[in-house]
Motif scaffolding. Structure first.
Motif, PDB file in Angstrom:
ATOM      1  N   ASN A 131       0.783  -1.224   0.000  1.00  0.00           N
ATOM      2  CA  ASN A 131       0.000   0.000   0.000  1.00  0.00           C
ATOM      3  C   ASN A 131       0.822   1.286   0.000  1.00  0.00           C
ATOM      4  O   ASN A 131       0.259   2.363   0.026  1.00  0.00           O
ATOM      5  N   ARG A 132       2.129   1.209  -0.040  1.00  0.00           N
ATOM      6  CA  ARG A 132       2.921   2.438   0.009  1.00  0.00           C
ATOM      7  C   ARG A 132       2.724   3.285  -1.246  1.00  0.00           C
ATOM      8  O   ARG A 132       2.769   4.511  -1.166  1.00  0.00           O
ATOM      9  N   ASP A 133       2.479   2.670  -2.393  1.00  0.00           N
ATOM     10  CA  ASP A 133       2.233   3.443  -3.608  1.00  0.00           C
ATOM     11  C   ASP A 133       0.886   4.159  -3.551  1.00  0.00           C
ATOM     12  O   ASP A 133       0.736   5.229  -4.124  1.00  0.00           O
ATOM     13  N   TYR A 134      -0.088   3.563  -2.871  1.00  0.00           N
ATOM     14  CA  TYR A 134      -1.360   4.269  -2.683  1.00  0.00           C
ATOM     15  C   TYR A 134      -1.126   5.571  -1.926  1.00  0.00           C
ATOM     16  O   TYR A 134      -1.609   6.627  -2.315  1.00  0.00           O
ATOM     17  N   THR A 149       0.448  12.656 -12.125  1.00  0.00           N
ATOM     18  CA  THR A 149       1.471  11.683 -11.729  1.00  0.00           C
ATOM     19  C   THR A 149       1.009  10.888 -10.515  1.00  0.00           C
ATOM     20  O   THR A 149       1.212   9.670 -10.448  1.00  0.00           O
ATOM     21  N   GLY A 150       0.387  11.559  -9.557  1.00  0.00           N
ATOM     22  CA  GLY A 150      -0.153  10.854  -8.388  1.00  0.00           C
ATOM     23  C   GLY A 150      -1.213   9.844  -8.764  1.00  0.00           C
ATOM     24  O   GLY A 150      -1.237   8.721  -8.244  1.00  0.00           O
ATOM     25  N   VAL A 151      -2.098  10.217  -9.680  1.00  0.00           N
ATOM     26  CA  VAL A 151      -3.131   9.286 -10.142  1.00  0.00           C
ATOM     27  C   VAL A 151      -2.489   8.094 -10.854  1.00  0.00           C
ATOM     28  O   VAL A 151      -2.903   6.941 -10.659  1.00  0.00           O
ATOM     29  N   ALA A 152      -1.463   8.356 -11.671  1.00  0.00           N
ATOM     30  CA  ALA A 152      -0.786   7.267 -12.375  1.00  0.00           C
ATOM     31  C   ALA A 152      -0.112   6.307 -11.395  1.00  0.00           C
ATOM     32  O   ALA A 152      -0.166   5.083 -11.580  1.00  0.00           O
ATOM     33  N   ILE A 153       0.486   6.837 -10.339  1.00  0.00           N
ATOM     34  CA  ILE A 153       1.119   5.978  -9.331  1.00  0.00           C
ATOM     35  C   ILE A 153       0.063   5.137  -8.621  1.00  0.00           C
ATOM     36  O   ILE A 153       0.261   3.938  -8.376  1.00  0.00           O
ATOM     37  N   MET A 154      -1.069   5.749  -8.290  1.00  0.00           N
ATOM     38  CA  MET A 154      -2.131   5.003  -7.622  1.00  0.00           C
ATOM     39  C   MET A 154      -2.709   3.920  -8.529  1.00  0.00           C
ATOM     40  O   MET A 154      -2.996   2.808  -8.076  1.00  0.00           O
ATOM     41  N   VAL A 204      -2.808  -0.199  -8.051  1.00  0.00           N
ATOM     42  CA  VAL A 204      -3.985  -1.060  -8.224  1.00  0.00           C
ATOM     43  C   VAL A 204      -3.624  -2.242  -9.122  1.00  0.00           C
ATOM     44  O   VAL A 204      -3.952  -3.394  -8.823  1.00  0.00           O
ATOM     45  N   ALA A 205      -2.931  -1.963 -10.221  1.00  0.00           N
ATOM     46  CA  ALA A 205      -2.537  -3.037 -11.143  1.00  0.00           C
ATOM     47  C   ALA A 205      -1.565  -4.005 -10.478  1.00  0.00           C
ATOM     48  O   ALA A 205      -1.675  -5.224 -10.648  1.00  0.00           O
ATOM     49  N   ALA A 206      -0.616  -3.475  -9.712  1.00  0.00           N
ATOM     50  CA  ALA A 206       0.355  -4.343  -9.044  1.00  0.00           C
ATOM     51  C   ALA A 206      -0.320  -5.199  -7.983  1.00  0.00           C
ATOM     52  O   ALA A 206       0.017  -6.381  -7.825  1.00  0.00           O
ATOM     53  N   ASN A 207      -1.274  -4.626  -7.260  1.00  0.00           N
ATOM     54  CA  ASN A 207      -1.985  -5.409  -6.249  1.00  0.00           C
ATOM     55  C   ASN A 207      -2.883  -6.465  -6.885  1.00  0.00           C
ATOM     56  O   ASN A 207      -3.052  -7.543  -6.334  1.00  0.00           O
ATOM     57  N   ALA A 208      -3.459  -6.167  -8.045  1.00  0.00           N
ATOM     58  CA  ALA A 208      -4.275  -7.166  -8.735  1.00  0.00           C
ATOM     59  C   ALA A 208      -3.403  -8.324  -9.209  1.00  0.00           C
ATOM     60  O   ALA A 208      -3.801  -9.488  -9.121  1.00  0.00           O
ATOM     61  N   ALA A 209      -2.203  -8.006  -9.693  1.00  0.00           N
ATOM     62  CA  ALA A 209      -1.288  -9.063 -10.131  1.00  0.00           C
ATOM     63  C   ALA A 209      -0.788  -9.870  -8.932  1.00  0.00           C
ATOM     64  O   ALA A 209      -0.635 -11.086  -9.012  1.00  0.00           O
TER      65      ALA A 209
END
Length: 185
Positions: free
Chosen positions: A34-37, A81-86, A90-95
């Motif tokens: 969750n650090r990227d969130y 950029t913040g939205v892209a990181i979030m 989401v994509a990384a957590n789904a994977a």
């Protein structure tokens, strides 16, 4: 934590659960998942704040930019950029959810980085006021570079020298910023 399929009589499982709970208490709520969130959300908030504050000035147009144009443009870039990181989180957590679960460890705060970056900003203000562009640039880069545990003093010194050369070329010669290279007092 209640787990319906947990064996209450298994001491190893209970010890592991207690260790996980202690880790969570000790290191807080930031972990690898969750650090990227939180980072993306913080960038989004800063970007929205810059947009909000920039709109209180006259924005103008691309041909005749007003004093609010640059803060609004930077705010938009920062927010996107913040939205892209979030979204990346989401994509990384789904994977990661599709992979088998492994023990998740919470991350400790990087106090060395926080302290070095904060001190470098203070040093830039002081050296900029009393020493000029070169000492201020050297101080901010050198002290900030020491915040990374992988950097050595030699690599921080070389990075600071290279950044001083680039800073003089860009800000002193190309942009002609009215900031003396050296000043005493």
């Amino acid at each position: 934590m209640n787990y319906p399929d947990r064996n209450e009589s298994d001491p190893a499982a209970l010890k592991q659960e207690n260790d996980e709970m202690e880790n969570e208490k000790q290191y807080g709520f930031i972990n690898k998942r969750n650090r990227d969130y939180y980072g993306g959300g913080l960038m989004l908030l800063f970007g929205l704040g810059a947009i909000w504050e920039g709109t209180s000035y006259r924005i103008g147009s691309l041909v005749r930019m007003g004093p609010g144009f640059f803060p609004v443009a930077l705010g938009v870039i920062l927010a996107l950029t913040g939205v892209a990181i979030m979204l990346g989180a989401v994509a990384a957590n789904a994977a990661a959810a599709s992979e088998p679960a492994e023990k998740e460890e919470n991350l400790r705060p990087e106090w060395r980085g926080w302290i070095c970056i904060s001190l470098s900003i203070i040093a830039f203000v002081i050296f900029g006021q009393y020493g000029g562009l070169m000492p201020a640039t050297f101080a901010v880069v050198f002290i900030s570079a020491l915040g990374d545990r992988q950097n050595t003093v030699k690599s921080a010194f070389i990075l600071a020298i290279v950044m001083c050369i680039l800073c003089v070329a860009i800000f002193w010669y190309a942009l002609q910023v009215q900031f003396p290279l050296f000043q005493w007092g």
